[in-house]
Design an enzyme around this catalytic site. Structure first.
Site, PDB file in Angstrom:
ATOM      1  CB  SER A  13      -0.934   0.007   1.214  1.00 60.08           C
ATOM      2  OG  SER A  13      -0.183  -0.006   2.409  1.00 60.08           O
ATOM      3  CE1 TYR A 153      12.521  -4.021  10.588  1.00 57.22           C
ATOM      4  CE2 TYR A 153      14.834  -3.357  10.600  1.00 57.22           C
ATOM      5  CZ  TYR A 153      13.645  -3.535   9.922  1.00 57.22           C
ATOM      6  OH  TYR A 153      13.571  -3.237   8.574  1.00 57.22           O
TER       7      TYR A 153
HETATM    8  N1  LIG Z   1      12.415   1.999   5.263  1.00 57.61           N
HETATM    9  C1  LIG Z   1      13.602   1.525   5.542  1.00 57.61           C
HETATM   10  O1  LIG Z   1      14.533   2.268   5.894  1.00 57.61           O
HETATM   11  C2  LIG Z   1      13.883   0.052   5.429  1.00 57.61           C
HETATM   12  C3  LIG Z   1      15.213  -0.366   5.514  1.00 57.61           C
HETATM   13  C4  LIG Z   1      15.501  -1.719   5.410  1.00 57.61           C
HETATM   14  C5  LIG Z   1      14.495  -2.625   5.200  1.00 57.61           C
HETATM   15  N2  LIG Z   1      13.200  -2.210   5.133  1.00 57.61           N
HETATM   16  C6  LIG Z   1      12.170  -3.227   4.933  1.00 57.61           C
HETATM   17  O2  LIG Z   1      11.457  -2.956   3.755  1.00 57.61           O
HETATM   18  C7  LIG Z   1      10.121  -3.424   3.866  1.00 57.61           C
HETATM   19  C8  LIG Z   1       9.150  -2.302   3.488  1.00 57.61           C
HETATM   20  O3  LIG Z   1       9.386  -1.214   4.358  1.00 57.61           O
HETATM   21  P1  LIG Z   1       8.813   0.257   4.080  1.00 57.61           P
HETATM   22  O4  LIG Z   1       9.847   1.207   4.491  1.00 57.61           O
HETATM   23  O5  LIG Z   1       8.223   0.330   2.708  1.00 57.61           O
HETATM   24  O6  LIG Z   1       7.645   0.280   5.177  1.00 57.61           O
HETATM   25  P2  LIG Z   1       6.287   1.121   5.232  1.00 57.61           P
HETATM   26  O7  LIG Z   1       6.380   2.325   4.370  1.00 57.61           O
HETATM   27  O8  LIG Z   1       5.978   1.261   6.669  1.00 57.61           O
HETATM   28  O9  LIG Z   1       5.214   0.100   4.548  1.00 57.61           O
HETATM   29  C9  LIG Z   1       4.958  -1.147   5.144  1.00 57.61           C
HETATM   30  C10 LIG Z   1       3.904  -1.881   4.318  1.00 57.61           C
HETATM   31  O10 LIG Z   1       3.598  -3.113   5.000  1.00 57.61           O
HETATM   32  C11 LIG Z   1       2.199  -3.135   5.365  1.00 57.61           C
HETATM   33  N3  LIG Z   1       2.042  -3.753   6.674  1.00 57.61           N
HETATM   34  C12 LIG Z   1       2.626  -3.392   7.851  1.00 57.61           C
HETATM   35  N4  LIG Z   1       2.185  -4.174   8.850  1.00 57.61           N
HETATM   36  C13 LIG Z   1       1.310  -5.055   8.291  1.00 57.61           C
HETATM   37  C14 LIG Z   1       0.503  -6.105   8.815  1.00 57.61           C
HETATM   38  N5  LIG Z   1       0.504  -6.412  10.113  1.00 57.61           N
HETATM   39  N6  LIG Z   1      -0.290  -6.787   7.959  1.00 57.61           N
HETATM   40  C15 LIG Z   1      -0.321  -6.487   6.639  1.00 57.61           C
HETATM   41  N7  LIG Z   1       0.417  -5.511   6.096  1.00 57.61           N
HETATM   42  C16 LIG Z   1       1.215  -4.798   6.910  1.00 57.61           C
HETATM   43  C17 LIG Z   1       1.798  -1.645   5.415  1.00 57.61           C
HETATM   44  O11 LIG Z   1       0.408  -1.473   5.235  1.00 57.61           O
HETATM   45  P3  LIG Z   1      -0.608  -1.299   6.506  1.00 57.61           P
HETATM   46  O12 LIG Z   1       0.112  -0.498   7.543  1.00 57.61           O
HETATM   47  O13 LIG Z   1      -1.825  -0.651   5.951  1.00 57.61           O
HETATM   48  O14 LIG Z   1      -0.907  -2.682   6.973  1.00 57.61           O
HETATM   49  C18 LIG Z   1       2.588  -1.115   4.222  1.00 57.61           C
HETATM   50  O15 LIG Z   1       1.932  -1.438   3.019  1.00 57.61           O
HETATM   51  C19 LIG Z   1       9.973  -3.915   5.311  1.00 57.61           C
HETATM   52  O16 LIG Z   1      10.103  -5.320   5.366  1.00 57.61           O
HETATM   53  C20 LIG Z   1      11.127  -3.254   6.037  1.00 57.61           C
HETATM   54  O17 LIG Z   1      11.547  -3.974   7.171  1.00 57.61           O
HETATM   55  C21 LIG Z   1      12.873  -0.895   5.229  1.00 57.61           C
END
Ligand SMILES: NC(=O)c1ccc[n+]([C@@H]2O[C@H](COP(=O)([O-])OP(=O)(O)OC[C@H]3O[C@@H](n4cnc5c(N)ncnc54)[C@H](OP(=O)(O)O)[C@@H]3O)[C@@H](O)[C@H]2O)c1
Length: 245
Positions: A13, A153
């Site tokens: 999303s 995490y």
């Molecule tokens: N941002 C960073 O700096 C970073 C760095 C390294 C790795 N990552 C990894 O990259 C991935 C994506 O991160 P992002 O930064 O894009 O995060 P984000 O912007 O917070 O988006 C997270 C996505 O996951 C969904 N989500 C979260 N909890 C959920 C649940 N319980 N059930 C179903 N859907 C859920 C959210 O939708 P809803 O909240 O509506 O459910 C949203 O679509 C993650 O695995 C994260 O650990 C991120």
């Protein structure tokens, strides 16, 4: 992987998942995704005409493993196959362990690790029948290096890397490749509460001198889905501008 393939992306999303979906739809993949809430991005895709037949979304909480099973069933029923899986949904928890609540620990482990294992289990059963498939786990450099306040995490993401290696060994003979991508800190909702001081410190320590962008990761997703990556499995790839080097 050619166009017309069906790819399931968890947590599509916003943030990285949204960017991956945008790339996939523009390149004529069929995409199924879920998140708990419907963002404008999802609404437009569901209600607009551009990708109506090529896009499927459900509202579900990935910590509810029964709903993951039902989701995979629904996607398979609708499209008849699942060629790719991007385990992207995840959440962070920035807190020192001694003051972290038990429920918060369980939530992070159940989402970042448990849901990936369960979703991969259901999808791999479909892929085994097809003798083909690509699984990409979105991990993190926090699973590779230590960062204060991110032990839970980090544990979930380090476990994801181990999961990737063993699953690659289990599924390789059936033509299914399993890899992980470990991004550095990216500018998404997940890092929006990070202090300006901490962001500046990360940028200072990053040879390429900036935070990551979701686009930096999508290029690698594209490559791992392509034929050029046909002999690559069981690996974790770091995309962090050199922060961990
Ligand atoms: N941002 C960073 O700096 C970073 C760095 C390294 C790795 N990552 C990894 O990259 C991935 C994506 O991160 P992002 O930064 O894009 O995060 P984000 O912007 O917070 O988006 C997270 C996505 O996951 C969904 N989500 C979260 N909890 C959920 C649940 N319980 N059930 C179903 N859907 C859920 C959210 O939708 P809803 O909240 O509506 O459910 C949203 O679509 C993650 O695995 C994260 O650990 C991120």
């Amino acid at each position: 992987m050619n166009n017309g393939k069906v790819v399931l992306v968890s947590g599509g999303s916003r943030g990285l998942g949204k960017e991956i979906i945008q790339y996939l739809l523009e390149n004529e993949f069929i995409v199924a995704t879920f998140s708990r809430s419907e963002t404008d991005f999802i609404k437009v895709l569901r209600e607009g005409n551009d990708y109506k037949d090529n896009f499927y979304w459900e509202s579900l909480d990935a910590k509810d493993y029964n709903s993951l099973k039902a989701f995979v069933f629904n996607v398979y029923k609708k499209y008849g196959k699942i060629d790719g899986l991007v385990n992207n949904a995840g959440a962070t928890l920035e807190q020192l362990l001694p003051v972290t609540r038990e429920n918060d620990i369980n939530d992070i482990i159940n989402l970042n690790l448990g849901s990936v294992i369960h979703l991969s289990r259901h999808v791999s059963r479909v892929m085994l029948n097809q003798n083909d498939g690509v699984i990409i786990n979105i991990s993190s450099i926090v699973g590779v290096r230590g960062f204060k306040g991110t032990s839970v995490y980090g544990a979930s993401k380090a476990a994801l890397d181990g999961f990737t290696r063993s699953l690659a060994r289990e599924l390789g003979s059936k033509g299914i490749r399993v890899n992980a991508i470990s991004p550095g800190f990216m500018d998404t909702d997940m890092t929006k509460n990070m202090s300006a001081g901490k962001k500046a410190q990360i940028i200072r320590r990053t040879p390429l001198g900036r935070l990551g962008k979701v686009e930096d990761v999508v290029g690698l997703v594209r490559f791992l889905f392509s034929c050029e990556a046909g002999f690559i499995t069981g690996q974790s790839f770091i995309v962090d501008g050199g922060l961990t080097c």
